[in-house]
Design a protein around this motif. Structure first.
Motif, mmCIF file in Angstrom:
data_model
loop_
_atom_site.group_PDB
_atom_site.id
_atom_site.type_symbol
_atom_site.label_atom_id
_atom_site.label_comp_id
_atom_site.label_asym_id
_atom_site.label_seq_id
_atom_site.Cartn_x
_atom_site.Cartn_y
_atom_site.Cartn_z
ATOM 1 N N CYS A 53 -5.660 -0.754 5.746
ATOM 2 C CA CYS A 53 -5.592 0.525 6.240
ATOM 3 C C CYS A 53 -5.306 0.893 7.677
ATOM 4 O O CYS A 53 -5.987 0.274 8.312
ATOM 5 C CB CYS A 53 -7.131 1.210 5.954
ATOM 6 S SG CYS A 53 -7.073 3.186 6.303
ATOM 7 N N CYS A 97 -8.865 8.514 4.811
ATOM 8 C CA CYS A 97 -8.054 8.085 5.774
ATOM 9 C C CYS A 97 -6.550 8.393 5.361
ATOM 10 O O CYS A 97 -5.823 8.967 6.326
ATOM 11 C CB CYS A 97 -8.222 6.597 5.775
ATOM 12 S SG CYS A 97 -9.444 5.822 6.452
ATOM 13 N N ARG A 153 -17.736 -1.996 6.399
ATOM 14 C CA ARG A 153 -17.416 -0.835 5.553
ATOM 15 C C ARG A 153 -18.751 -0.163 4.955
ATOM 16 O O ARG A 153 -18.907 0.751 5.160
ATOM 17 C CB ARG A 153 -16.369 -0.994 4.544
ATOM 18 C CG ARG A 153 -16.154 -0.132 3.463
ATOM 19 C CD ARG A 153 -14.989 0.704 3.764
ATOM 20 N NE ARG A 153 -14.777 1.480 2.560
ATOM 21 C CZ ARG A 153 -13.434 2.450 2.845
ATOM 22 N NH1 ARG A 153 -12.905 2.480 4.151
ATOM 23 N NH2 ARG A 153 -13.234 2.970 1.679
ATOM 24 N N VAL A 190 -5.506 3.390 9.105
ATOM 25 C CA VAL A 190 -6.519 4.234 10.009
ATOM 26 C C VAL A 190 -7.899 3.458 10.254
ATOM 27 O O VAL A 190 -8.112 3.682 11.423
ATOM 28 C CB VAL A 190 -6.800 5.654 9.217
ATOM 29 C CG1 VAL A 190 -7.855 6.195 9.747
ATOM 30 C CG2 VAL A 190 -5.651 6.137 8.712
ATOM 31 N N CYS A 191 -8.347 2.902 9.575
ATOM 32 C CA CYS A 191 -9.855 2.320 9.635
ATOM 33 C C CYS A 191 -9.741 0.758 9.604
ATOM 34 O O CYS A 191 -10.911 0.208 9.983
ATOM 35 C CB CYS A 191 -10.749 2.887 8.709
ATOM 36 S SG CYS A 191 -10.435 2.161 7.000
ATOM 37 N N CYS A 222 -6.823 3.644 2.890
ATOM 38 C CA CYS A 222 -7.768 2.972 2.024
ATOM 39 C C CYS A 222 -8.331 4.000 1.026
ATOM 40 O O CYS A 222 -8.728 3.611 -0.168
ATOM 41 C CB CYS A 222 -8.949 2.437 2.608
ATOM 42 S SG CYS A 222 -9.769 3.337 3.756
#
Ligand SMILES: [Zn+2]
Ligand SMILES: [Zn+2]
Lengths: 179, 472
Positions: A142, A165, B252, A144-145, A161
């Motif tokens: 991803c 995002c 996560r 973004v993250c 993801c």
């Protein structure tokens, strides 16, 4: 310090259809060039016009932009002549040394002069030593993250993801560059 | 001491110079930035060793002698269009001279170069035209009495990294040098680099820092101007994951509380407070600002193992090691798998060795021992190896003297310094170690020493590596 909390984001122009794969790959290359700059401070890939020139920014030179030379022109100012240590007066340098100090050559000239492109096939050179292409396909993360990027933006192909995002991507980074 | 001439040792890296005088700085060299720095705070310019005097590392701008002068896509047949960057070569001689002048002065080493010998390292595959300029500076500007120039990895066989007690070092050694500009895989056979099998990945510490800088600037604070600080944060926080997928899930699942996430407290130069990692549970006053490092801690170094994560179409480190070994003589490949040494700053990252070991284990033949040796101080390894090499009695034979240069110019160096270039005709007879795919690597019947111009005794051979073997 302290630095500013996340900079005002560049607003992406999310208007037209998917980007040309050529444009996408040019952007990736441009990004790789940016990552090798000594004073990389401003991503250049925003907007649809990015990735055309392939030349790094003039300011990449860093300190003393006045000292920068372009083709065939001697530096206007040298730093090595300015500073003397131990109270010694400067030594009179040879022609070879003056030339090296005053004329900074670019990559094309250096490579050309070196003759390594013309060396016979068996000779290992800087150009031939580069690692081969990877066997496994790229994995998607991803943009973004950093988590696995299961989905790809339909416009610019950058992975994301989840819906969260995706939203951030659309607002901030879409079109800027790829991967 | 009976030494009349002092020997100056410079491991002249693109990021830092490790410098010292043989016999004085053998354990601990002076380490100075190979850079000219402009500080925003006082608007002053700091040259090389002077950077240590800088009080405020906010928004430093760097001018590096080893600068990229441009990157573009070149078409090199038969490989087709490939992207090459020319960073990692010494191109800004004005900057380099300013830094060297300071280094040789009383402020640092206090050497009279005209009465000294020099051992200096150069980049792998240094361009011949750039090598000529090295020679010119050494003899015309600094007037050293003699000098030797070589790549850092070629010195490692002499150093502490793979020295085993009561054993002569292995004839086969594979050095991984992961530095500021690149990562190189360098096999060394009987003391000589096998250039045909040397491989380069265009990922180094500079790229990793820039990528980290960009990532945190997008996610949290704008740090794009803060290369120096981000490099410190990288060195403090980053590690190589031994299980990338698992670590990604860990970060996560609970982004703010997991075994990986850390807060880094920014430095406050006005309060003379350096940056550091926040202790678990530590409460901070309002004047402290922090950067959260979650998956950034390991996704950045991951690029060394998976360059495709940033779109760089190159194999990762482990696959590149395997590719290099495949180019070596078949009967010796097992020895290379069992003697892998790590040097260069990136290899200091926690987890680097274990990750590499695990991946190499899965790539090597099953019956093959895989051993990876990590240096305690990978940044100093090449310097310490250079000290060991320069201390050998035969060292002077490998050096080119000022007189030889005055007589023959750079030809004297081309003839004597063995590197990747083909051996020139007149001195080529019978010494071409490991030519082609390395099949003829062990020319046992032939003397393959780096040309010791003076004499060819068994002592002078092969930089000492093969000497005992030949005698036995
Ligand atoms: Zn995401
Ligand atoms: Zn997009």
């Amino acid at each position: 310090m302290p630095p500013a909390r996340r900079q005002p984001v560049r607003q992406a122009q999310n208007t037209s259809g998917p980007l040309d794969p050529d444009v996408i790959s040019k952007r990736t290359k441009r990004h790789l060039d940016e990552l090798e700059r000594s004073n990389y401070s401003e991503p250049t890939g925003s907007g649809a016009h990015a990735g055309v020139s392939g030349e790094p920014d003039e300011e990449d030179e860093g300190v003393a932009p006045g000292g920068r030379t372009t083709k065939g022109r001697a530096r206007q100012a040298t730093i090595s002549d300015k500073r003397q240590w131990d109270g010694k007066k400067p030594k009179k340098s040879t022609m070879n040394i003056r030339t090296a100090i005053l004329y900074k050559k670019n990559l094309a000239v250096l490579l050309d002069e070196s003759g390594i492109e013309q060396m016979p096939p068996g000779v290992p050179t800087y150009l031939r030593a580069v690692a081969s292409a990877p066997l496994e396909p790229p994995r998607l993360l991803c943009s973004v993250c950093g988590y696995w990027g299961k989905y790809k933006c339909k416009r610019c192909a950058m992975p994301y993801c989840d819906i969260n995002c995706e939203g951030i991507h659309n607002e901030t980074r879409c079109e800027r560059r790829v991967i | 001491m009976s030494i009349t001439t002092c020997t100056v040792i410079l491991d002249n890296g693109a990021s830092t110079i490790k410098a010292g005088i043989l016999g004085i700085h053998d354990e601990q060299p002076r380490v100075i930035p190979n850079a000219i720095v402009r500080a925003k705070g006082d608007n002053a310019t700091y040259i090389g060793h002077e950077v240590a005097k800088c009080q405020d590392y906010t928004s430093l701008r760097f001018r590096l002698p080893f600068e990229k002068v441009g990157a573009r896509t070149l078409t090199i047949h038969p490989l087709g269009p490939t992207r090459y960057s020319c960073q990692g070569f010494l191109v800004d001689w004005d900057a380099q001279k300013a830094i060297w002048d300071g280094l040789f002065s009383k402020e640092v080493l206090a050497v009279n170069t005209a009465e000294s010998s020099l051992l200096i390292t150069e980049p792998y595959f240094n361009l011949p035209n750039i090598q000529d300029i090295y020679d010119q500076f050494v003899f015309e500007e600094y007037e050293f009495r003699s000098y030797f120039r070589c790549s850092p990895a070629s010195l490692v066989p002499y150093g502490p990294l793979l020295a085993k007690p009561n054993m002569s070092p292995s004839e086969c050694l594979l050095v991984i040098d992961s530095g500021f500009s690149f990562t190189h895989v360098v096999p060394i056979l009987e003391g000589a680099v096998v250039w045909e099998a040397v491989k380069r990945i265009d990922v180094g510490g500079k790229l990793l820092t820039n990528h980290l800088k960009e990532t945190v600037s997008y996610r949290q604070w704008n740090m794009m101007e803060e290369t120096y600080i981000m490099n410190e944060i990288k060195e403090a926080c980053c590690f190589v994951s031994e299980d990338f997928a698992k670590d990604l899930e860990t970060c996560r699942a609970r982004p703010t509380r997991n075994p990986i996430v850390q807060d880094y407290i920014f430095p406050d130069y006005s309060a003379h407070r350096p940056g550091r990692i926040r202790a678990p549970g530590e409460s901070l006053g309002e004047s402290y600002q922090t950067l959260t490092m979650n998956n950034e801690r390991f996704t950045i170094p991951e690029i060394l193992f998976r360059p495709t994560d940033i779109g760089l179409e190159q194999a990762g480190l482990s696959a590149t090691v395997a590719a290099s070994i495949a180019l070596l003589p078949e009967d010796l490949q097992g020895m290379f798998w069992a003697n892998i040494g790590l040097v260069g700053g990136n290899t200091a990252m926690p987890g680097f060795r274990n990750r590499l070991m695990a991946e190499l284990r899965s790539l090597a033949p099953i019956d093959c021992e895989v051993a990876v040796y990590a240096s305690d101080e990978p940044i100093l390894e090449a310097y310490r190896s250079a000290v060991a090499f320069a201390a050998r009695p035969e060292f002077p034979q490998f050096a080119v003297t000022r007189e030889e240069y005055q007589e023959m110019g750079s030809n004297a160096c081309r003839r004597k310094f063995r590197d990747w270039k083909p051996v020139e005709k007149d001195s080529a007879r019978g010494r071409e170690p490991a030519k082609g795919k390395g099949a003829r690597g062990r020319a046992d019947e032939d003397d393959e020493s780096p040309p010791p111009a003076t004499k060819k005794s068994a002592r002078g051979r092969g930089r000492g590596r093969g000497a005992s073997k030949r005698q036995s």
